[in-house]
Design an enzyme around this catalytic site. Structure first.
Site, PDB file in Angstrom:
ATOM      1  N   GLU A 124      31.890  31.269   3.075  1.00 51.37           N
ATOM      2  CA  GLU A 124      33.065  30.972   3.903  1.00 51.37           C
ATOM      3  C   GLU A 124      34.305  30.993   3.016  1.00 51.37           C
ATOM      4  O   GLU A 124      34.274  30.477   1.897  1.00 51.37           O
ATOM      5  CB  GLU A 124      32.915  29.598   4.551  1.00 51.37           C
ATOM      6  CG  GLU A 124      34.170  29.075   5.234  1.00 51.37           C
ATOM      7  CD  GLU A 124      34.117  27.585   5.502  1.00 51.37           C
ATOM      8  OE1 GLU A 124      35.185  26.942   5.475  1.00 51.37           O
ATOM      9  OE2 GLU A 124      33.020  27.052   5.735  1.00 51.37           O
ATOM     10  N   LYS A 138      29.481  21.102  12.443  1.00 49.60           N
ATOM     11  CA  LYS A 138      29.735  20.769  11.040  1.00 49.60           C
ATOM     12  C   LYS A 138      30.028  19.272  10.932  1.00 49.60           C
ATOM     13  O   LYS A 138      30.964  18.774  11.562  1.00 49.60           O
ATOM     14  CB  LYS A 138      30.921  21.596  10.550  1.00 49.60           C
ATOM     15  CG  LYS A 138      31.585  21.125   9.265  1.00 49.60           C
ATOM     16  CD  LYS A 138      32.763  22.029   8.969  1.00 49.60           C
ATOM     17  CE  LYS A 138      33.702  21.435   7.944  1.00 49.60           C
ATOM     18  NZ  LYS A 138      34.809  22.361   7.621  1.00 49.60           N
TER      19      LYS A 138
END
Length: 203
Positions: free
Chosen positions: A46, A136
């Site tokens: 990411e 998340k």
């Protein structure tokens, strides 16, 4: 334009329970670390897009990933502008530190799976109601492993990605507590972290 037939979050995290977050690093260093991660078997990378420069870094890492068939996500996608940067760079999915229904819907409408940040049962329910499967948990280092154990009671079907305050020394504890994936960011300033994290994949 949006990614054509982007991989699902399930597929993105299917190969390894570790994600590398390359935040605030120069372009060349980001590509170098992403390549090292892929070489070590850490499939998922990411790149947060908190500035136009960071979006350029994301585009470079996306290009490197495409050459190896590796999806790259855009992190800290909290505004329409950042989502536009993610789409333009060719990101495969988006990540946010919190849950914003508008951003989540816009990302899904753009064809990109979205991974929102949650820290409470209320946020978990709101995100799930929007159709978001993976969530998340942030900041995981503050929430602690016991948060994941507690959430397994009411939400046994929810796969959580532990993010924030994770490194090679505590990643295994979060996985043992029920996190499906651990995401490591600032700790990657230590070049040995990726290799130590890759050892988790061997167990």
């Amino acid at each position: 334009m949006a990614t054509v037939n982007p991989p699902t979050i399930d597929r993105i995290f299917a190969e390894a329970p570790v994600m590398a977050i390359l935040r605030g690093m120069p372009l060349d260093r980001s590509v170098e670390l992403a390549t090292l991660a892929w070489d070590l078997g850490i499939e998922c990378v990411e790149v947060p897009v908190q500035s136009r420069t960071a979006a350029e870094v994301l585009a470079a890492v996306v290009k490197a990933g495409a050459e190896r068939g590796r999806p790259v996500g855009a992190g800290t996608v909290t505004t329409p502008q950042r989502l536009a940067w993610a789409v333009s760079a060719g990101a495969a999915f988006t990540v946010a530190p919190g849950f914003d229904a508008g951003v989540a819907r816009a990302s899904l409408d753009a064809g990109l799976p979205h991974l929102p940040g949650v820290a409470t049962a209320t946020e978990v329910q709101a995100a799930r109601a929007l159709g978001l499967d993976w969530l998340k948990a942030f900041p995981a280092g503050v929430l602690g492993p016991d948060w994941f154990r507690a959430m397994r009671g009411p939400f046994p079907e929810v796969p959580f990605v532990a993010t924030g305050g994770i490194d090679a020394s505590n990643a295994a504890a979060f996985l043992a507590a029920g996190a499906k994936v651990v995401a490591v960011g600032s700790a990657l300033e230590d070049p040995d972290q990726l290799r130590r994290l890759a050892d988790l994949l061997k167990h």
